[in-house]
Design an enzyme around this catalytic site. Structure first.
Site, PDB file in Angstrom:
ATOM      1  N   THR A 211      19.057  63.727 -17.264  1.00 47.20           N
ATOM      2  CA  THR A 211      18.308  64.968 -17.469  1.00 47.20           C
ATOM      3  C   THR A 211      16.811  64.685 -17.350  1.00 47.20           C
ATOM      4  O   THR A 211      16.384  63.550 -17.545  1.00 47.20           O
ATOM      5  CB  THR A 211      18.651  65.472 -18.885  1.00 47.20           C
ATOM      6  N   ARG A 239      30.182  75.226 -20.994  1.00 47.46           N
ATOM      7  CA  ARG A 239      29.602  74.383 -22.063  1.00 47.46           C
ATOM      8  C   ARG A 239      28.077  74.326 -21.940  1.00 47.46           C
ATOM      9  O   ARG A 239      27.544  74.112 -20.858  1.00 47.46           O
ATOM     10  CB  ARG A 239      30.197  72.975 -21.966  1.00 47.46           C
ATOM     11  N   GLY A 241      24.612  72.413 -23.396  1.00 49.40           N
ATOM     12  CA  GLY A 241      24.142  71.279 -24.176  1.00 49.40           C
ATOM     13  C   GLY A 241      22.901  71.660 -24.964  1.00 49.40           C
ATOM     14  O   GLY A 241      22.634  72.836 -25.217  1.00 49.40           O
ATOM     15  N   GLY A 263      20.223  63.168 -23.695  1.00 50.34           N
ATOM     16  CA  GLY A 263      21.278  62.415 -24.368  1.00 50.34           C
ATOM     17  C   GLY A 263      22.508  63.280 -24.569  1.00 50.34           C
ATOM     18  O   GLY A 263      22.656  64.333 -23.945  1.00 50.34           O
ATOM     19  N   GLY A 265      24.321  65.898 -25.716  1.00 48.88           N
ATOM     20  CA  GLY A 265      23.792  67.172 -26.214  1.00 48.88           C
ATOM     21  C   GLY A 265      24.399  67.688 -27.501  1.00 48.88           C
ATOM     22  O   GLY A 265      23.695  68.288 -28.326  1.00 48.88           O
TER      23      GLY A 265
HETATM   24  N1  ASP Z   1      21.393  66.552 -23.064  1.00 50.12           N
HETATM   25  C1  ASP Z   1      22.066  66.967 -21.865  1.00 50.12           C
HETATM   26  C2  ASP Z   1      23.288  67.743 -22.221  1.00 50.12           C
HETATM   27  O1  ASP Z   1      23.942  67.381 -23.172  1.00 50.12           O
HETATM   28  C3  ASP Z   1      22.469  65.845 -21.001  1.00 50.12           C
HETATM   29  C4  ASP Z   1      21.376  64.881 -20.686  1.00 50.12           C
HETATM   30  O2  ASP Z   1      20.439  64.728 -21.445  1.00 50.12           O
HETATM   31  O3  ASP Z   1      21.450  64.254 -19.635  1.00 50.12           O
HETATM   32  O4  ASP Z   1      23.621  68.656 -21.518  1.00 50.12           O
END
Ligand code: ASP
Length: 349
Positions: A211, A239, A241, A263, A265
Site C-alpha cells: 500500500t 472487504r 481494510g 499493514g 488492515g
Molecule cells: N492496510 C491495507 C489493507 O488492509 C493493506 C496494506 O497496507 O497493504 O487493506
C-alpha cells in the site's frame, strides 16, 4: 565542541535489538533537517538480499519521482500539504509496482477493489472512497469527496458515480489487471487450498502489503495525510481494510501529527492506529517516534498485527516504525534532500 566516539557508537549499534533499529530509522541516518514530505510504499516480509540492485532501483526511482512531485506541489506559491499528498500518491498509483491504483492486488473473485483516504490537519476535514473498480486515481476521488461532497466516505457504485460527475479519470476495470498480481492471487489461493487440505486452521499471513501513503507539511504549518491501496491479495469481495477508514489508516491533526499506515488492515481498524498515535502525541505529549513505537512495536505486535506507519508533525519531525521484516519509505527535507529505503537499506545508485 565534543568529539564523538565512533567505536563506542558502532558497538552500541551492534548491540541494538533489530526492533529498535527498525524504530529508530530517522535518527540512524543522522538527524534529518526539517522533513516536509514523507511517504511509504508498503511493508512486509520481503527477501531484500535476494533482490537485484536493478529491481531495488526501480522501486526506489518511483518513490523518488513521487517525492519530487509532492515537493514541487509544496514549492508552488499556493501549494498546500493536500496538494503534495495527492501529487505524491498519484505517482505511486500510476506505477504497476505498488499496491495502489494500477498495481492493485486482486480479490478472491479476481477483481480489483480499491480504497483511499485523505485528511487535512487544520480543520480536520477528510474524504475517502472504498471498493471502487473504475477510478484511475482513488486518492483524487477521496479528495473530491472531502472538498465537493457533504460526506466523508463513499463506497462502490456511489463513489464511482460521484467520481464520474466530478469528471475524474475513469478507466475500464481491465486497466488494473497485471500479470504479477494475478500470479500472486493464484499463489495465495493455492496456498489456501493446501492449508485446508492439511487441516491447518492458521490464518494465512500476507507476505507483502505494498500500500502507499504520504504525509506532508506546508509553509502555512498545515499537515495532510493520505493512503491508497488495492487491499490484501485474495480478500473477500466487499472487504474494506484500514486505508479508507479515517482514524485507522489515515489521520491528520495540526495539534498532533499526520499519520499514514500500511499493514494487516483488520488490526489497524481494531486498534484505531492512526488516531491512537495522534492521541498519544496530543494528549500525552509523546514525540512522534515514541508514539509510533508505542502503537506499532508494543500494542500491534502483541496483538499479532503486522505493519508500519509514517508520522510527521508540524515541526518537521518524522518517524517511521514497522514490526514487519522491512518497509519501503522515503522522505524529503525542506532543502530538497531525498532519503529512500526500498529492498536494500543502502541506495543502489
Ligand atoms: N492496510 C491495507 C489493507 O488492509 C493493506 C496494506 O497496507 O497493504 O487493506
Amino acid at each position: 565542541m565534543k568529539r564523538f566516539d565512533c567505536s563506542a557508537l558502532s558497538a552500541l549499534v551492534l548491540m541494538m535489538p533489530l526492533a529498535l533499529l527498525k524504530a529508530a530509522d530517522a535518527a540512524k541516518d543522522g538527524r534529518p533537517g526539517k522533513v516536509v514530505l514523507v511517504l511509504h510504499g508498503g511493508a512486509g516480509d520481503l527477501p531484500g538480499q535476494k533482490v537485484s540492485t536493478e529491481v531495488d532501483k526501480e522501486y526506489r526511482d518511483v518513490m523518488e519521482k513521487a517525492l519530487r512531485a509532492g515537493y514541487k506541489a509544496l514549492q508552488r506559491e499556493k501549494g498546500t500539504s493536500l496538494d503534495a499528498v495527492e501529487a505524491t500518491i498519484r505517482v505511486l498509483e500510476d506505477s504497476p509496482l505498488y499496491n495502489a491504483g494500477k498495481g492493485a492486488v486482486f480479490t478472491s473473485e479476481g477483481r480489483n477493489e480499491l480504497d483511499a483516504s485523505i485528511m487535512e490537519g487544520k480543520q480536520l476535514r477528510a474524504g475517502a472512497v472504498a471498493g471502487v473498480t473504475i477510478i484511475k486515481n482513488p486518492i483524487t476521488a477521496a479528495r473530491a469527496v472531502m472538498e465537493k461532497s457533504k460526506h466523508v466516505l463513499l463506497t462502490g457504485r456511489g463513489a464511482e458515480i460521484f467520481a464520474t460527475h466530478q469528471h475524474l479519470d475513469i478507466v475500464d476495470p481491465s486497466y488494473f489487471w497485471t500479470l504479477k498480481r494475478w500470479n500472486e492471487l493464484k499463489e495465495a489461493q493455492q496456498k489456501e487450498k493446501d492449508e485446508k487440505r492439511k487441516g491447518s486452521a492458521a490464518p494465512m499471513r500476507p507476505r507483502y502489503f505494498g500500500t502507499v501513503g504520504a504525509v506532508a507539511l506546508d509553509r502555512h504549518g498545515n499537515l495532510a495525510a493520505g493512503t491508497s491501496t488495492g487491499g490484501m491479495t485474495n480478500k473477500r469481495p466487499g472487504r474494506l481494510g484500514d486505508s479508507p477508514i479515517i482514524g485507522a489508516g489515515t489521520y491528520a491533526d495540526n495539534e498532533a501529527c499526520g499519520v499514514s499506515c500500511t499493514g494487516h488492515g483488520e488490526f489497524f481498524i481494531r486498534y484505531a492506529v492512526s488516531h491512537d498515535i495522534a492521541a498519544l502525541v496530543k494528549y500525552k505529549g509523546l514525540s512522534v517516534q515514541e508514539a509510533a513505537d508505542e502503537v506499532v512495536q508494543k500494542k500491534l505486535k502483541k496483538a499479532g498485527g503486522e505493519g508500519a506507519v509514517i508520522v510527521l508533525d508540524t515541526k518537521g519531525n518524522v518517524a517511521v516504525s514497522f514490526n514487519s521484516e522491512r518497509m519501503f519509505r522515503g522522505w524529503i527535507t525542506e532543502d530538497g534532500k531525498v532519503h529512500l529505503v526500498a529492498f536494500h537499506e543502502k541506495p543502489s545508485k
